[in-house]
Design a protein around this motif. Structure first.
Motif, PDB file in Angstrom:
ATOM      1  N   PHE A   1     -12.361  15.844 -25.793  1.00  0.00           N
ATOM      2  CA  PHE A   1     -13.579  16.454 -25.269  1.00  0.00           C
ATOM      3  C   PHE A   1     -13.517  17.974 -25.389  1.00  0.00           C
ATOM      4  N   ARG A   2     -12.434  18.565 -24.935  1.00  0.00           N
ATOM      5  CA  ARG A   2     -12.328  20.030 -24.945  1.00  0.00           C
ATOM      6  C   ARG A   2     -12.292  20.603 -26.355  1.00  0.00           C
ATOM      7  N   ASN A   3     -11.635  19.905 -27.298  1.00  0.00           N
ATOM      8  CA  ASN A   3     -11.478  20.449 -28.650  1.00  0.00           C
ATOM      9  C   ASN A   3     -12.610  20.092 -29.603  1.00  0.00           C
ATOM     10  N   VAL A   4     -13.287  18.969 -29.363  1.00  0.00           N
ATOM     11  CA  VAL A   4     -14.323  18.522 -30.291  1.00  0.00           C
ATOM     12  C   VAL A   4     -15.717  18.600 -29.675  1.00  0.00           C
ATOM     13  N   ARG A   5     -15.900  18.061 -28.504  1.00  0.00           N
ATOM     14  CA  ARG A   5     -17.232  17.920 -27.925  1.00  0.00           C
ATOM     15  C   ARG A   5     -17.675  19.108 -27.061  1.00  0.00           C
ATOM     16  N   ALA A   6     -16.758  19.832 -26.484  1.00  0.00           N
ATOM     17  CA  ALA A   6     -17.107  20.885 -25.520  1.00  0.00           C
ATOM     18  C   ALA A   6     -17.968  21.995 -26.124  1.00  0.00           C
ATOM     19  N   SER A   7     -17.913  22.177 -27.437  1.00  0.00           N
ATOM     20  CA  SER A   7     -18.713  23.236 -28.057  1.00  0.00           C
ATOM     21  C   SER A   7     -20.216  22.963 -27.935  1.00  0.00           C
ATOM     22  N   THR A   8     -20.598  21.733 -27.645  1.00  0.00           N
ATOM     23  CA  THR A   8     -21.997  21.367 -27.444  1.00  0.00           C
ATOM     24  C   THR A   8     -22.496  21.815 -26.071  1.00  0.00           C
ATOM     25  N   PHE A   9     -21.578  22.161 -25.187  1.00  0.00           N
ATOM     26  CA  PHE A   9     -21.887  22.428 -23.790  1.00  0.00           C
ATOM     27  C   PHE A   9     -21.652  23.886 -23.419  1.00  0.00           C
ATOM     28  N   ASP A  10     -22.374  24.328 -22.388  1.00  0.00           N
ATOM     29  CA  ASP A  10     -22.087  25.602 -21.741  1.00  0.00           C
ATOM     30  C   ASP A  10     -21.046  25.311 -20.678  1.00  0.00           C
ATOM     31  N   LEU A  11     -20.060  26.188 -20.579  1.00  0.00           N
ATOM     32  CA  LEU A  11     -18.958  25.985 -19.645  1.00  0.00           C
ATOM     33  C   LEU A  11     -19.069  26.949 -18.474  1.00  0.00           C
ATOM     34  N   GLU A  12     -18.936  26.391 -17.276  1.00  0.00           N
ATOM     35  CA  GLU A  12     -18.830  27.210 -16.070  1.00  0.00           C
ATOM     36  C   GLU A  12     -17.511  26.848 -15.411  1.00  0.00           C
ATOM     37  N   GLY A  13     -16.599  27.808 -15.352  1.00  0.00           N
ATOM     38  CA  GLY A  13     -15.312  27.582 -14.704  1.00  0.00           C
ATOM     39  C   GLY A  13     -15.429  27.838 -13.209  1.00  0.00           C
ATOM     40  N   ARG A  14     -15.043  26.874 -12.417  1.00  0.00           N
ATOM     41  CA  ARG A  14     -15.074  27.015 -10.964  1.00  0.00           C
ATOM     42  C   ARG A  14     -13.634  26.985 -10.463  1.00  0.00           C
ATOM     43  N   ASN A  15     -13.002  28.160 -10.474  1.00  0.00           N
ATOM     44  CA  ASN A  15     -11.605  28.249 -10.059  1.00  0.00           C
ATOM     45  C   ASN A  15     -11.418  27.892  -8.592  1.00  0.00           C
ATOM     46  N   ASP A  16     -12.430  28.173  -7.763  1.00  0.00           N
ATOM     47  CA  ASP A  16     -12.323  27.836  -6.345  1.00  0.00           C
ATOM     48  C   ASP A  16     -12.177  26.325  -6.140  1.00  0.00           C
ATOM     49  N   ALA A  17     -12.813  25.540  -6.979  1.00  0.00           N
ATOM     50  CA  ALA A  17     -12.748  24.082  -6.869  1.00  0.00           C
ATOM     51  C   ALA A  17     -11.786  23.474  -7.899  1.00  0.00           C
ATOM     52  N   LYS A  18     -11.213  24.330  -8.737  1.00  0.00           N
ATOM     53  CA  LYS A  18     -10.323  23.884  -9.810  1.00  0.00           C
ATOM     54  C   LYS A  18     -11.019  22.856 -10.714  1.00  0.00           C
ATOM     55  N   MET A  19     -12.269  23.180 -11.052  1.00  0.00           N
ATOM     56  CA  MET A  19     -13.069  22.326 -11.921  1.00  0.00           C
ATOM     57  C   MET A  19     -13.755  23.160 -12.989  1.00  0.00           C
ATOM     58  N   ASN A  20     -14.076  22.487 -14.079  1.00  0.00           N
ATOM     59  CA  ASN A  20     -14.922  23.060 -15.113  1.00  0.00           C
ATOM     60  C   ASN A  20     -16.200  22.236 -15.164  1.00  0.00           C
ATOM     61  N   ILE A  21     -17.332  22.937 -15.216  1.00  0.00           N
ATOM     62  CA  ILE A  21     -18.629  22.267 -15.278  1.00  0.00           C
ATOM     63  C   ILE A  21     -19.180  22.462 -16.682  1.00  0.00           C
ATOM     64  N   TYR A  22     -19.517  21.347 -17.313  1.00  0.00           N
ATOM     65  CA  TYR A  22     -20.076  21.365 -18.662  1.00  0.00           C
ATOM     66  C   TYR A  22     -21.523  20.915 -18.595  1.00  0.00           C
ATOM     67  N   ARG A  23     -22.409  21.811 -19.061  1.00  0.00           N
ATOM     68  CA  ARG A  23     -23.842  21.512 -19.126  1.00  0.00           C
ATOM     69  C   ARG A  23     -24.268  21.624 -20.583  1.00  0.00           C
ATOM     70  N   HIS A  24     -25.061  20.678 -21.041  1.00  0.00           N
ATOM     71  CA  HIS A  24     -25.478  20.692 -22.442  1.00  0.00           C
ATOM     72  C   HIS A  24     -26.120  22.028 -22.774  1.00  0.00           C
ATOM     73  N   GLY A  25     -25.700  22.621 -23.887  1.00  0.00           N
ATOM     74  CA  GLY A  25     -26.162  23.950 -24.265  1.00  0.00           C
ATOM     75  C   GLY A  25     -27.635  24.040 -24.602  1.00  0.00           C
ATOM     76  N   LYS A  26     -28.264  22.918 -24.956  1.00  0.00           N
ATOM     77  CA  LYS A  26     -29.683  22.949 -25.326  1.00  0.00           C
ATOM     78  C   LYS A  26     -30.583  22.310 -24.271  1.00  0.00           C
ATOM     79  N   ARG A  27     -30.047  22.145 -23.058  1.00  0.00           N
ATOM     80  CA  ARG A  27     -30.849  21.547 -21.986  1.00  0.00           C
ATOM     81  C   ARG A  27     -31.995  22.476 -21.604  1.00  0.00           C
ATOM     82  N   ASP A  28     -32.980  21.911 -20.966  1.00  0.00           N
ATOM     83  CA  ASP A  28     -34.126  22.694 -20.505  1.00  0.00           C
ATOM     84  C   ASP A  28     -33.707  23.452 -19.244  1.00  0.00           C
TER      85      ASP A  28
END
Length: 149
Positions: free
Chosen positions: A11-38
């Protein structure tokens, strides 16, 4: 919701480029939202985000409607005229997952979708591009958690 190292790396190396990434260090999570979403705030819309929990190797799917009012009411009408409704009251990762799976099972080819905004039912996800984005998010999420779609 468990993910393997191989699926996370794919996912990170192939598919993640399709998504916008928001790093949430406080929650130790990464949020992936489709880059072409409305992202406009001119009309109601429904987006889904993939969250990767870096601590426990889990992936979650979260509902991101606009407007962000809860409860969220959706009406799905099939090509044959059958209507069903889904309601989302918010909640934890399990509530988001359950709602997303219910939505995915009911949302298919030819289904018209409406969202209740105040007292009106507004059609959403009418364009093929929006539907394709939705399919991509679900497909990538299912691949992450090793669930056939």
């Amino acid at each position: 919701m468990r993910i393997t190292d191989a699926d996370r790396l794919y996912f990170r190396n192939v598919r993640a480029s399709t998504f916008d990434l928001e790093g949430r260090n406080d929650a130790k999570m990464n949020i992936y939202r489709h880059g072409k979403r409305d992202t406009s705030q001119e009309k109601p819309t429904l987006n889904f985000a993939i969250l990767l929990n870096r601590v426990v190797d889990e992936a979650y799917i979260f509902i991101e409607p606009y407007p962000e009012e809860l409860p969220l009411y959706l009406k799905l009408t099939s090509a044959e005229g059958m209507t069903s409704e889904l309601t989302f009251y918010g909640g934890n990762k399990f509530d988001h997952f359950t709602f997303a799976m219910d939505f995915f099972e009911k949302y298919g080819e030819g289904v018209q979708l409406s969202m209740k905004v105040q007292e009106d039912w507004i059609p959403i996800l009418e364009e093929e591009k929006e539907r394709d984005i939705l399919k991509t998010v679900f497909s990538d999420y299912f691949r992450l958690i090793n669930r056939p779609n």
